[in-house]
Motif scaffolding. Structure first.
Motif, short mmCIF file in Angstrom:
data_model
loop_
_atom_site.label_atom_id
_atom_site.label_comp_id
_atom_site.label_asym_id
_atom_site.label_seq_id
_atom_site.Cartn_x
_atom_site.Cartn_y
_atom_site.Cartn_z
N LYS A 115 11.81 -0.63 8.73
CA LYS A 115 13.14 -0.68 9.36
C LYS A 115 13.02 -1.02 10.84
O LYS A 115 13.75 -1.87 11.35
N GLN A 120 13.90 -7.09 5.88
CA GLN A 120 15.04 -6.96 4.97
C GLN A 120 14.62 -6.71 3.53
O GLN A 120 15.39 -6.19 2.74
N SER A 121 13.41 -7.12 3.17
CA SER A 121 12.92 -6.85 1.83
C SER A 121 11.43 -6.56 1.89
O SER A 121 10.72 -7.07 2.75
N LYS A 164 15.15 -4.46 -1.81
CA LYS A 164 16.00 -5.36 -1.04
C LYS A 164 16.91 -4.64 -0.04
O LYS A 164 17.64 -5.27 0.70
N ASN A 165 16.86 -3.30 -0.04
CA ASN A 165 17.73 -2.54 0.85
C ASN A 165 16.94 -1.36 1.42
O ASN A 165 16.84 -0.31 0.79
N ASP A 167 17.57 0.63 3.96
CA ASP A 167 18.39 1.81 4.24
C ASP A 167 18.60 2.65 2.98
O ASP A 167 18.54 3.88 3.03
N LYS A 168 18.84 2.00 1.86
CA LYS A 168 19.05 2.72 0.60
C LYS A 168 17.78 3.47 0.20
O LYS A 168 17.85 4.62 -0.26
#
Length: 174
Positions: A115, A120-121, A164-165, A167-168
């Motif tokens: 992060k 991003q991935s 792909k996320n 934050d998730k």
């Protein structure tokens, strides 16, 4: 338990964990002849090199006695040409330290790093016979494809996954 960034002084201990964890993780997956020929000295030299590579992020985890019991690494593989992406290149723990939430903590630290780097991935490659793939799937990694690799004269399937996320993933790791 303490997680910290690796230093050159950790190379020998990382090399030992690398060999010992491969011998247990990959038993009955990778040929015994290959696993039996792994050497602490060779892996120590590998880790001296890995630690000095500027774009590698190497973490170690120590037990209460200050002994290194695992490690994790992140870097962008030469084969990764996806913009704004990187790779989780390893998480290894001694067998007796698995299943205690340490891998989850290492995964969290790697994703905090990703992060900060604005990736991003994130990709990870896992041998099909390695049950760690279920750990990655649990934390949201999605199957991308299967590739074949040769280790010790044996052709093995390796699964490629992606997150792909970021934050998730971090929310899941809280």
């Amino acid at each position: 338990m303490k997680i910290r960034e690796a230093t050159m002084q950790d190379a020998q201990d990382i090399g030992k964990v690398h060999v010992d964890s491969w011998r247990t993780t990959y038993k009955d997956i990778i040929p015994d002849s290959f696993l039996n020929n792994l050497s602490y000295e060779q892996r120590t030299e590998l880790w001296k090199k890995n630690i000095t590579i500027k774009d590698n992020y190497v973490l170690v985890v120590e037990n209460e006695l200050g002994e290194i019991i695992g490690f994790a690494t992140a870097s962008t593989r030469e084969t990764n040409d996806v913009p704004y992406s990187s790779d989780l290149t390893s998480i290894y723990l001694l067998e007796e330290c698995q299943g205690k939430g340490i891998g989850k903590q290492l995964l969290k630290e790697l994703f905090i790093f990703f992060k900060k780097k604005n990736h991003q991935s994130i990709f990870v490659e896992v041998l099909a016979g390695n049950k760690t793939r279920y750990f990655y799937e649990y934390y949201g990694a999605e199957y991308v494809k299967t590739v074949q690799i040769n280790i010790g004269g044996k052709v093995l399937e390796e699964f490629v996954y992606v997150w792909k996320n970021i934050d998730k993933v971090l929310e899941t790791l809280e």
